[in-house]
Scaffold this motif. Sequence first.
Motif, PDB file in Angstrom:
ATOM      1  N   UNK A  12       0.853  -1.185   0.000  1.00  0.00           N
ATOM      2  CA  UNK A  12       0.000   0.000   0.000  1.00  0.00           C
ATOM      3  C   UNK A  12       0.889   1.236   0.000  1.00  0.00           C
ATOM      4  N   UNK A  13       0.538   2.216  -0.835  1.00  0.00           N
ATOM      5  CA  UNK A  13       1.244   3.490  -0.860  1.00  0.00           C
ATOM      6  C   UNK A  13       0.218   4.599  -0.657  1.00  0.00           C
ATOM      7  N   UNK A  14       0.507   5.466   0.327  1.00  0.00           N
ATOM      8  CA  UNK A  14      -0.344   6.626   0.598  1.00  0.00           C
ATOM      9  C   UNK A  14       0.259   7.836  -0.108  1.00  0.00           C
ATOM     10  N   UNK A  15      -0.573   8.515  -0.898  1.00  0.00           N
ATOM     11  CA  UNK A  15      -0.161   9.729  -1.602  1.00  0.00           C
ATOM     12  C   UNK A  15      -0.948  10.922  -1.098  1.00  0.00           C
ATOM     13  N   UNK A  71       3.627   9.617   0.942  1.00  0.00           N
ATOM     14  CA  UNK A  71       3.796  10.016   2.339  1.00  0.00           C
ATOM     15  C   UNK A  71       3.969   8.825   3.269  1.00  0.00           C
ATOM     16  N   UNK A  72       3.587   7.633   2.830  1.00  0.00           N
ATOM     17  CA  UNK A  72       3.735   6.439   3.664  1.00  0.00           C
ATOM     18  C   UNK A  72       3.605   5.206   2.787  1.00  0.00           C
ATOM     19  N   UNK A  73       4.213   4.104   3.273  1.00  0.00           N
ATOM     20  CA  UNK A  73       4.164   2.851   2.524  1.00  0.00           C
ATOM     21  C   UNK A  73       4.054   1.696   3.506  1.00  0.00           C
ATOM     22  N   UNK A  74       3.179   0.757   3.170  1.00  0.00           N
ATOM     23  CA  UNK A  74       3.025  -0.474   3.949  1.00  0.00           C
ATOM     24  C   UNK A  74       3.529  -1.622   3.086  1.00  0.00           C
ATOM     25  N   UNK A  75       4.600  -2.267   3.537  1.00  0.00           N
ATOM     26  CA  UNK A  75       5.193  -3.360   2.789  1.00  0.00           C
ATOM     27  C   UNK A  75       4.444  -4.657   3.029  1.00  0.00           C
ATOM     28  N   UNK A  76       4.582  -5.555   2.098  1.00  0.00           N
ATOM     29  CA  UNK A  76       3.827  -6.809   2.123  1.00  0.00           C
ATOM     30  C   UNK A  76       3.992  -7.581   3.419  1.00  0.00           C
ATOM     31  N   UNK A  77       5.172  -7.572   3.997  1.00  0.00           N
ATOM     32  CA  UNK A  77       5.386  -8.356   5.229  1.00  0.00           C
ATOM     33  C   UNK A  77       4.509  -7.868   6.377  1.00  0.00           C
ATOM     34  N   UNK A  78       4.034  -6.615   6.306  1.00  0.00           N
ATOM     35  CA  UNK A  78       3.213  -6.034   7.359  1.00  0.00           C
ATOM     36  C   UNK A  78       1.766  -5.823   6.928  1.00  0.00           C
ATOM     37  N   UNK A  79       1.364  -6.409   5.790  1.00  0.00           N
ATOM     38  CA  UNK A  79       0.018  -6.211   5.251  1.00  0.00           C
ATOM     39  C   UNK A  79      -0.704  -7.542   5.107  1.00  0.00           C
ATOM     40  N   UNK A  80      -0.632  -8.361   6.129  1.00  0.00           N
ATOM     41  CA  UNK A  80      -1.190  -9.706   6.040  1.00  0.00           C
ATOM     42  C   UNK A  80      -2.536  -9.861   6.738  1.00  0.00           C
ATOM     43  N   UNK A  81      -2.969  -8.835   7.460  1.00  0.00           N
ATOM     44  CA  UNK A  81      -4.243  -8.949   8.167  1.00  0.00           C
ATOM     45  C   UNK A  81      -5.021  -7.643   8.087  1.00  0.00           C
ATOM     46  N   UNK A  82      -6.308  -7.740   8.357  1.00  0.00           N
ATOM     47  CA  UNK A  82      -7.180  -6.565   8.377  1.00  0.00           C
ATOM     48  C   UNK A  82      -6.647  -5.548   9.385  1.00  0.00           C
ATOM     49  N   UNK A  85      -3.645   2.514   7.658  1.00  0.00           N
ATOM     50  CA  UNK A  85      -4.578   3.538   7.183  1.00  0.00           C
ATOM     51  C   UNK A  85      -4.764   4.630   8.231  1.00  0.00           C
ATOM     52  N   UNK A  86      -4.905   4.229   9.485  1.00  0.00           N
ATOM     53  CA  UNK A  86      -5.135   5.190  10.570  1.00  0.00           C
ATOM     54  C   UNK A  86      -3.955   6.118  10.779  1.00  0.00           C
ATOM     55  N   UNK A  87      -2.742   5.667  10.466  1.00  0.00           N
ATOM     56  CA  UNK A  87      -1.537   6.447  10.733  1.00  0.00           C
ATOM     57  C   UNK A  87      -0.923   7.104   9.504  1.00  0.00           C
ATOM     58  N   UNK A  88      -1.340   6.740   8.320  1.00  0.00           N
ATOM     59  CA  UNK A  88      -0.663   7.146   7.086  1.00  0.00           C
ATOM     60  C   UNK A  88      -0.553   8.653   6.913  1.00  0.00           C
ATOM     61  N   UNK A  89      -1.554   9.404   7.294  1.00  0.00           N
ATOM     62  CA  UNK A  89      -1.556  10.846   7.042  1.00  0.00           C
ATOM     63  C   UNK A  89      -1.377  11.665   8.299  1.00  0.00           C
ATOM     64  N   UNK A  90      -0.931  11.054   9.376  1.00  0.00           N
ATOM     65  CA  UNK A  90      -0.766  11.778  10.635  1.00  0.00           C
ATOM     66  C   UNK A  90       0.532  12.557  10.739  1.00  0.00           C
ATOM     67  N   UNK A  91       1.443  12.379   9.801  1.00  0.00           N
ATOM     68  CA  UNK A  91       2.766  13.020   9.892  1.00  0.00           C
ATOM     69  C   UNK A  91       2.681  14.516   9.750  1.00  0.00           C
TER      70      UNK A  91
END
Length: 107
Positions: free
Chosen positions: A74-77, A83-94, A101-107
């Motif tokens: 997942x890539x947040x634009x 602005x953020x990226x979630x790699x496959x190793x950390x994207x295995x569950x809901x 998603x909750x943290x992607x735009x908090x920076x």
Amino acid sequence: MKQIKSNEEYAASTERGRVMVEFYANWCPDCKRIEPYFDEWEEKYASDFSMVRANRDELPDLGEKLEILGIPTFIAYENGQEVARLFSRDAKSKEQVESFFDQAYEK
């Protein structure tokens, strides 16, 4: 959810506002595991960002350019900038994906 079919469409989809992109492949078991949640996520996060999907196997040049080495990724634009990226190793569950998603735009 909007399906990206070309590099040009990808650029146009991510250039304005907040956009969350999922890179996936049809053969990916982790992608299939989280796929049932997309309608829920689109509704839940509609006021925070829009969501689109891109099949890594159908857009190999784009995947290489963006260094998509594992899926799902997942890539947040925001306005065309990653602005953020979630790699496959950390994207295995809901729960992992929603936490991102909750943290992607908090920076």
